[in-house]
Design an enzyme around this catalytic site. Structure first.
Site, mmCIF file in Angstrom:
data_model
loop_
_atom_site.group_PDB
_atom_site.id
_atom_site.type_symbol
_atom_site.label_atom_id
_atom_site.label_comp_id
_atom_site.label_asym_id
_atom_site.label_seq_id
_atom_site.Cartn_x
_atom_site.Cartn_y
_atom_site.Cartn_z
ATOM 1 N N TYR A 8 38.858 137.434 122.485
ATOM 2 C CA TYR A 8 38.409 137.409 121.082
ATOM 3 C C TYR A 8 38.259 138.832 120.580
ATOM 4 O O TYR A 8 37.711 139.685 121.283
ATOM 5 C CB TYR A 8 37.065 136.679 120.951
ATOM 6 C CG TYR A 8 37.197 135.499 120.033
ATOM 7 C CD1 TYR A 8 37.515 135.684 118.690
ATOM 8 C CD2 TYR A 8 37.058 134.190 120.504
ATOM 9 C CE1 TYR A 8 37.693 134.607 117.848
ATOM 10 C CE2 TYR A 8 37.238 133.108 119.662
ATOM 11 C CZ TYR A 8 37.558 133.318 118.332
ATOM 12 O OH TYR A 8 37.743 132.244 117.493
ATOM 13 N N ARG A 25 56.467 134.856 116.625
ATOM 14 C CA ARG A 25 56.144 134.297 115.307
ATOM 15 C C ARG A 25 54.923 135.001 114.755
ATOM 16 O O ARG A 25 53.898 135.093 115.434
ATOM 17 C CB ARG A 25 55.806 132.807 115.408
ATOM 18 C CG ARG A 25 56.781 131.949 116.115
ATOM 19 C CD ARG A 25 56.594 130.493 115.736
ATOM 20 N NE ARG A 25 57.186 130.274 114.454
ATOM 21 C CZ ARG A 25 58.510 130.201 114.253
ATOM 22 N NH1 ARG A 25 59.348 130.302 115.240
ATOM 23 N NH2 ARG A 25 58.986 130.041 113.049
ATOM 24 N N GLU A 77 37.667 139.713 116.797
ATOM 25 C CA GLU A 77 37.493 139.755 115.335
ATOM 26 C C GLU A 77 37.214 141.181 114.883
ATOM 27 O O GLU A 77 36.434 141.900 115.510
ATOM 28 C CB GLU A 77 36.336 138.846 114.907
ATOM 29 C CG GLU A 77 36.758 137.390 114.816
ATOM 30 C CD GLU A 77 35.617 136.489 114.359
ATOM 31 O OE1 GLU A 77 34.501 136.981 114.137
ATOM 32 O OE2 GLU A 77 35.875 135.279 114.231
ATOM 33 N N LYS A 124 61.957 136.647 112.480
ATOM 34 C CA LYS A 124 63.308 136.359 111.975
ATOM 35 C C LYS A 124 64.234 137.495 112.430
ATOM 36 O O LYS A 124 64.468 137.619 113.623
ATOM 37 C CB LYS A 124 63.254 136.142 110.465
ATOM 38 C CG LYS A 124 62.389 134.914 110.132
ATOM 39 C CD LYS A 124 62.270 134.631 108.644
ATOM 40 C CE LYS A 124 61.295 133.473 108.409
ATOM 41 N NZ LYS A 124 61.035 133.248 106.978
ATOM 42 N N ASP A 172 58.788 140.825 99.615
ATOM 43 C CA ASP A 172 58.654 140.007 100.821
ATOM 44 C C ASP A 172 59.998 140.073 101.542
ATOM 45 O O ASP A 172 60.968 139.454 101.110
ATOM 46 C CB ASP A 172 58.301 138.578 100.410
ATOM 47 C CG ASP A 172 58.269 137.623 101.598
ATOM 48 O OD1 ASP A 172 58.598 138.042 102.718
ATOM 49 O OD2 ASP A 172 57.914 136.441 101.383
ATOM 50 N N THR A 197 57.780 138.610 107.948
ATOM 51 C CA THR A 197 57.539 137.919 109.214
ATOM 52 C C THR A 197 58.029 138.841 110.316
ATOM 53 O O THR A 197 58.738 139.827 110.052
ATOM 54 C CB THR A 197 58.350 136.606 109.312
ATOM 55 O OG1 THR A 197 59.737 136.935 109.156
ATOM 56 C CG2 THR A 197 57.941 135.617 108.241
HETATM 57 C C1 LIG Z 1 59.965 132.623 106.366
HETATM 58 C C2 LIG Z 1 59.429 133.224 105.139
HETATM 59 C C3 LIG Z 1 58.047 133.376 104.931
HETATM 60 C C4 LIG Z 1 56.965 132.693 105.724
HETATM 61 O O1 LIG Z 1 56.936 132.726 107.019
HETATM 62 P P1 LIG Z 1 56.039 131.734 107.909
HETATM 63 O O2 LIG Z 1 55.794 132.593 109.104
HETATM 64 O O3 LIG Z 1 56.888 130.532 108.151
HETATM 65 O O4 LIG Z 1 54.792 131.428 107.173
HETATM 66 C C5 LIG Z 1 57.618 134.084 103.822
HETATM 67 N N1 LIG Z 1 58.493 134.589 102.955
HETATM 68 C C6 LIG Z 1 59.819 134.428 103.087
HETATM 69 C C7 LIG Z 1 60.739 135.028 102.068
HETATM 70 C C8 LIG Z 1 60.333 133.738 104.175
HETATM 71 O O5 LIG Z 1 61.646 133.539 104.280
#
Ligand SMILES: *Cc1c(COP(=O)(O)O)cnc(C)c1O
Length: 414
Positions: free
Chosen positions: A52, A233, A54, A227, A198, A224
């Site tokens: 933990y 993740r 926090e 990807k 994003d 993220t």
């Molecule tokens: C995949 C994605 C997210 C969110 O990712 P999660 O980890 O699934 O919550 C946010 N923005 C864009 C543009 C994405 O493609």
């Protein structure tokens, strides 16, 4: 109790084994997926899950945090280097939570935000009605141009001038062309709005120079890590503004989250080191080449590839207009020959999102496994063959065997 999952919990062990077999034998074309390295997996599967922590490094609400402090600081330093940015937060559990914290750091409940509409390729968290982003804020969406299916910056500008949003969000989940962050910044400045980029999908391309970087143009950048960055993740948030960085930290913890996932943060650190290597740049270069080669192959077979191609790691096919089958049918058909892709709404789709007219295809995952242009072109033909013989079960089963055979040459590293 046994130390061995196989002996102690046969049920879970068998599910994991079945999933390993599925991953090994299938061609993974989901644009948001990838295969992490054994080292990322090792860090994520480590004893740090027991801890933990926090708070933030050296300001924790628990004792015994000296080692997780080190690993979180290491992850942060590597991330700063990767994107050439001053302040980062590596704690978000996911990209969606990163976006929630980022938006909350800039605007208040009820304020206006303008994001790419989900039909045009935006993400749920950019203002979709059922997401927090559409419920807590007065959200508006910009579309792509109905003829070119590309972003039309003049249209975005006109919409922004009309709406006067406090925040503009750029970035997408299903858009195959380079995004011009500088243009978004000009629009944001003209209407006196904040700007978030994003880069969840394209982060690996941005980090290696295969896509222009939003860092100098945006107040906040989110992503993220699972990807194109090929990590565990999770989510990350970046900014060059010191005051904003403090707000972001507070909005992540205690605003939205409790204890950080330090095992995942360790795996993020491992992934960021990999992302800084010359091999990773070569990998991303191959991802982009593979996407182009595959999209071109579909075009040469008369498929409707939206925008006529791709600049990045993915592309969309209007499969309904190309072949008279829906995205749902195409996805199921491909699954039956061990090819995994996802159906996707296309801009101005006539089908419901659950059915949809498109499929989205991405190359990051199989490029990690070693596919080059040749294999992606082969797979494009398998897909075409499957659609052309969609009612011939014997033919489909022989295609499936060919996919399994091909993937034997591209084994999972674990
Ligand atoms: C995949 C994605 C997210 C969110 O990712 P999660 O980890 O699934 O919550 C946010 N923005 C864009 C543009 C994405 O493609």
């Amino acid at each position: 109790m046994s130390n061995n999952l196989r002996e102690s919990d046969q049920q879970v062990f068998e599910i994991l084994s079945a999933e390993r077999k599925r991953q090994q034998e299938s061609t993974e074309l989901i644009a948001s997926e990838n295969f992490v390295s054994p080292m990322v997996l090792q860090a994520q599967g480590s004893i740090l899950t027991n801890k933990y922590a926090e708070g933030y490094p050296h300001h924790r609400y628990y004792g015994g945090c000296e080692n997780v402090d080190d690993v979180e600081n290491l992850a942060k330093e590597r991330l700063k280097q990767l994107f050439n940015v001053k302040y980062v937060n590596v704690q978000p559990y996911s990209g969606s939570i990163a976006n929630c914290a980022a938006i909350r750091s800039l605007i208040n409940h009820g304020d206006k935000l303008l994001g790419m509409s989900i039909n045009a390729g935006g993400h749920l968290t950019h203002g979709y009605s059922l997401s927090f982003s559409g419920k807590d804020y007065e959200a508006y969406g910009y579309d792509v141009n109905p003829k070119t299916y590309r972003l039309d910056y003049e249209e975005v500008r006109q919409l922004a001038l009309k709406i006067k949003p406090k925040l503009i969000i750029c970035g997408a989940s299903a858009y195959s062309r380079e995004i011009d962050f500088k243009k978004f910044k000009e629009i944001a400045d003209e209407v006196d709005s904040y700007l978030i980029a994003d880069i969840a999908h394209i982060a690996g391309l941005v980090a290696t120079g295969y896509h222009n970087s939003p860092i100098e143009y945006c107040d906040i950048i989110t992503s993220t890590t699972h990807k194109t960055l090929r990590g565990p993740r999770g989510g990350i948030i970046m900014t060059n503004d010191e005051e904003l960085a403090k707000k972001i930290d507070k909005n992540v913890f205690p605003g939205l989250q409790g204890g950080p996932l330090e095992h995942v943060i360790a795996a993020k650190a491992v992934a960021f080191k990999e992302d800084l290597s010359p091999e990773f740049k070569t990998y991303i270069g191959q991802v982009v080449k593979n996407a182009k080669a595959m999209a071109d192959e579909f075009i040469s077979m008369n498929y409707e590839v939206l925008t006529g191609g791709t600049d990045n790691h993915l592309f969309l096919i209007d499969i309904l207009r190309s072949k008279g089958i829906t995205g749902m049918e195409a996805q199921k058909l491909l699954e039956s020959i061990n090819i995994t892709a996802n159906r996707n709404s296309i801009p101005f789709d006539t089908q419901k999102p659950y059915i949809s007219s498109g499929i989205r295809i991405g190359t990051p995952a199989m490029t990690t496994r070693g596919y080059k242009e040749k294999e992606f072109i082969t797979i494009a033909h398998y897909i075409d063959d499957a659609i052309n013989h969609k009612d011939d079960l014997k033919y489909l089963s022989s295609l499936k065997e060919q996919v399994i055979e091909l993937n034997k040459h591209f084994p999972l590293p674990y």
